[in-house]
Write a protein that holds these residues in place. Sequence first.
Motif, short mmCIF file in Angstrom:
data_model
loop_
_atom_site.label_atom_id
_atom_site.label_comp_id
_atom_site.label_asym_id
_atom_site.label_seq_id
_atom_site.Cartn_x
_atom_site.Cartn_y
_atom_site.Cartn_z
N TYR A 51 18.59 16.21 -53.49
CA TYR A 51 17.91 16.71 -52.29
C TYR A 51 17.06 17.94 -52.63
O TYR A 51 17.34 18.63 -53.63
N THR A 55 20.60 23.18 -56.26
CA THR A 55 20.85 24.01 -57.44
C THR A 55 22.37 24.16 -57.58
O THR A 55 23.11 23.92 -56.64
N CYS A 56 22.75 24.61 -58.76
CA CYS A 56 24.15 24.93 -58.97
C CYS A 56 24.45 26.18 -58.14
O CYS A 56 23.56 27.02 -57.97
N ASP A 57 25.65 26.29 -57.59
CA ASP A 57 25.93 27.54 -56.89
C ASP A 57 26.82 28.47 -57.72
O ASP A 57 27.40 29.42 -57.21
N THR A 178 26.09 22.53 -41.97
CA THR A 178 25.67 23.86 -42.43
C THR A 178 26.47 24.31 -43.65
O THR A 178 26.76 25.48 -43.81
N SER A 180 27.05 24.21 -48.06
CA SER A 180 26.19 24.63 -49.19
C SER A 180 24.95 23.75 -49.28
O SER A 180 23.85 24.23 -49.56
N THR A 181 25.14 22.46 -49.07
CA THR A 181 24.03 21.51 -49.22
C THR A 181 22.95 21.79 -48.18
O THR A 181 21.77 21.95 -48.51
N ARG A 201 27.50 23.05 -36.29
CA ARG A 201 28.74 22.98 -35.50
C ARG A 201 29.56 24.25 -35.72
O ARG A 201 30.18 24.77 -34.80
N THR A 202 29.54 24.73 -36.97
CA THR A 202 30.32 25.94 -37.30
C THR A 202 29.45 26.84 -38.17
O THR A 202 28.86 26.36 -39.14
N LYS A 289 36.34 28.63 -45.49
CA LYS A 289 35.53 27.49 -45.96
C LYS A 289 34.91 27.95 -47.26
O LYS A 289 34.76 29.16 -47.47
N GLY A 339 28.71 16.39 -45.91
CA GLY A 339 29.74 16.59 -46.92
C GLY A 339 30.37 15.32 -47.46
O GLY A 339 29.83 14.21 -47.35
N TRP A 452 36.77 21.24 -46.32
CA TRP A 452 37.04 20.06 -47.16
C TRP A 452 38.18 20.28 -48.14
O TRP A 452 38.54 19.38 -48.89
O1 N01 Z 1 29.48 19.72 -47.34
P1 N01 Z 1 30.47 20.64 -46.45
P2 N01 Z 1 28.32 20.15 -48.36
N1 N01 Z 1 28.80 16.93 -36.42
O2 N01 Z 1 31.70 19.79 -46.25
C1 N01 Z 1 29.21 19.50 -40.80
C2 N01 Z 1 29.48 21.63 -53.24
N2 N01 Z 1 28.10 21.87 -53.44
O3 N01 Z 1 27.74 18.90 -48.89
O4 N01 Z 1 32.09 23.08 -40.64
C3 N01 Z 1 28.26 18.09 -36.80
O5 N01 Z 1 30.67 21.97 -47.00
C4 N01 Z 1 30.33 20.45 -41.08
O6 N01 Z 1 30.64 21.18 -39.92
P3 N01 Z 1 32.10 21.88 -39.73
C5 N01 Z 1 30.10 22.92 -52.73
O7 N01 Z 1 31.34 23.09 -53.34
C6 N01 Z 1 27.83 22.32 -54.65
O8 N01 Z 1 27.43 21.16 -47.75
O9 N01 Z 1 33.12 20.85 -40.16
N3 N01 Z 1 28.46 18.65 -38.00
C7 N01 Z 1 29.70 21.28 -42.21
O10 N01 Z 1 28.84 22.24 -41.71
C8 N01 Z 1 30.24 22.61 -51.28
O11 N01 Z 1 31.21 23.35 -50.64
C9 N01 Z 1 26.57 22.57 -54.97
O12 N01 Z 1 32.16 22.21 -38.31
C10 N01 Z 1 29.25 18.00 -38.87
C11 N01 Z 1 28.88 20.24 -42.96
O13 N01 Z 1 28.69 19.14 -42.07
C12 N01 Z 1 30.52 21.12 -51.31
O14 N01 Z 1 29.64 20.63 -52.30
C13 N01 Z 1 25.53 22.43 -54.07
C14 N01 Z 1 29.84 16.77 -38.55
C15 N01 Z 1 29.56 19.73 -44.20
O15 N01 Z 1 29.68 20.79 -45.09
C16 N01 Z 1 30.24 20.37 -50.06
O16 N01 Z 1 29.07 20.91 -49.48
C17 N01 Z 1 25.82 21.95 -52.82
C18 N01 Z 1 29.60 16.23 -37.27
N4 N01 Z 1 30.14 15.08 -36.87
C19 N01 Z 1 27.12 21.64 -52.53
N5 N01 Z 1 30.57 16.36 -39.61
C20 N01 Z 1 26.48 22.95 -56.36
O17 N01 Z 1 26.09 23.98 -56.71
C21 N01 Z 1 30.44 17.31 -40.54
N6 N01 Z 1 29.63 18.29 -40.09
C22 N01 Z 1 27.07 22.01 -57.31
#
Ligand code: N01
Length: 485
Positions: A51, A55-57, A178, A180-181, A201-202, A289, A339, A452
């Motif tokens: 996407y 980037t790496c975090d 909302t 990391s992604t 949502r949060t 979180k 997520g 998660w």
């Molecule tokens: O996923 P997440 P992610 N209606 O699970 C929301 C790693 N990562 O892909 O908080 C509305 O953190 C959910 O809301 P809530 C990193 O470890 C690494 O962002 O449950 N919203 C939340 O905001 C990270 O922690 C890198 O209320 C809904 C979001 O979706 C992990 O991946 C880069 C919903 C999910 O957030 C996961 O991150 C990026 C609904 N029905 C990520 N369902 C690197 O650097 C879910 N949500 C490798």
Amino acid sequence: MTAKKNLRLAVIGAGASGMMALIKLREAGFHDVTIYEKAETLGGTWRDNRYPGVTCDVPSHGYRYSFEPNPDWSRVCAPGSEILDYLKAVARKYDVERSIRFGEEVTRAIWQDGKWQVETTSGSQGAFDAVITAMGVLHHPVYPDIPGRESFEGEAFHTARWKDDLDLAGKRVGVIGTGSTATQITGALVPKVAHYSLFQRTAQWIAPLMQGPIPEEQKALFRARPELLESEYQRISDENNSKFAAAIVGANPRAYEKLVQVCRDYLETSVRNPELRAKLTPNYAVGCKRLILSENFYDAIQQPNAELVTDPIERIEARGIRTKDGRLHELDVIVFATGFDTHRLMRPMDVRGRGGRALEEAWAEGNQGYLAVTVPGFPNWFMIGGPNSPIGNFSWLLTAENQFGYALRLIERLARGNVSEIAPKREAAERFNADVRAALPGTVWATGCSSWYIDKHGNIASWPWTFERFEEEMSEPRWDDFEMA
Ligand code: N01
């Protein structure tokens, strides 16, 4: 070491961990190793997550194989594509691909007559002395359970299934989530699209990331003087693994207080509008979180073409997303940044250990193992990223290398000849899991938020202790905790 017994070994997954396992197995003298990979290319999470803004975090100099330091990272936190290129370069150097069977998903692994009978989508692969799982944790995309998802007439997809050929310039884009992604996507997409709606949502805590290009002179210095590269690694490692990770598990209250202050100050000084600031202020503890690091999210969400939507989503309709206040947010594209199911681990693979017992049954009340690497009743089954791995604490590559180093000690024991089965004693696993349960309430993950890290039974899936304890546990198996035959 030269292996005494020629073991036939299967590795599942050709991401960063599976590749590393293969390289280390060969180095230890094991050459009959096959990696089964369900996709057509290697790279795991870095292959799947493409996407905008990925980037790496973790600072890149802290995110590398110990045996392949990289002086050439372009930025403090390198883009995903650069990390994928790094993995591909390592794969070429070690001739990894000749041992990978691409396009083959392992569907079954059955323990029979002292061997694992492995089956893939192309049929039986025969008997293996041991299996190493390296399937990642953030692997199974979660789609939100929102009514009307199928009715949307524009494009809709998950962040880990990005449509590379879709041009978003001039489009109205809605992102749900909302984490990391979504935060990374927000920084990258707001400047490109006509209108950007972020459905929150949060609210999330965000720490500032000092991102930026690494100057050429710095790279040249790292190339010329590897000891400087190593001390940069040590500095990052100390910052992340010892200070940050210890703060999260309650072992360094001063570092934790500092972290809280940093996040509060960042929000306070970055977001001018008090109403928007209130919406972006979480109502739970920093780090409960997974903490987000960002250099541009607050700036991006305050741009005139960006909107933070906090009214709950009612449904998805043909033309966009309707929120509970009755408003229809008209959109061309919906992105699910919702997520991953981090508790699915090796499912839906059918794994059966001693006496035909299914792993699914053993894990009916939650995923449990012994020190995250082995499971009682499942001999010669070694996991990288098993239950209670430090998924929220340390650099993943470091975790994977430590876990595999531990597994390798057990595999080498099998290769010595007089032992052909090795599994943790049930009481050792029970003791470990009781210790985990006792330690978790002291961590910030247990302070009252959904994340998660927590499964549907309320179990927290991470490692509740310090990095130092992890390193010590992984340095040498406690042989008395294993039964061998
Ligand atoms: O996923 P997440 P992610 N209606 O699970 C929301 C790693 N990562 O892909 O908080 C509305 O953190 C959910 O809301 P809530 C990193 O470890 C690494 O962002 O449950 N919203 C939340 O905001 C990270 O922690 C890198 O209320 C809904 C979001 O979706 C992990 O991946 C880069 C919903 C999910 O957030 C996961 O991150 C990026 C609904 N029905 C990520 N369902 C690197 O650097 C879910 N949500 C490798």
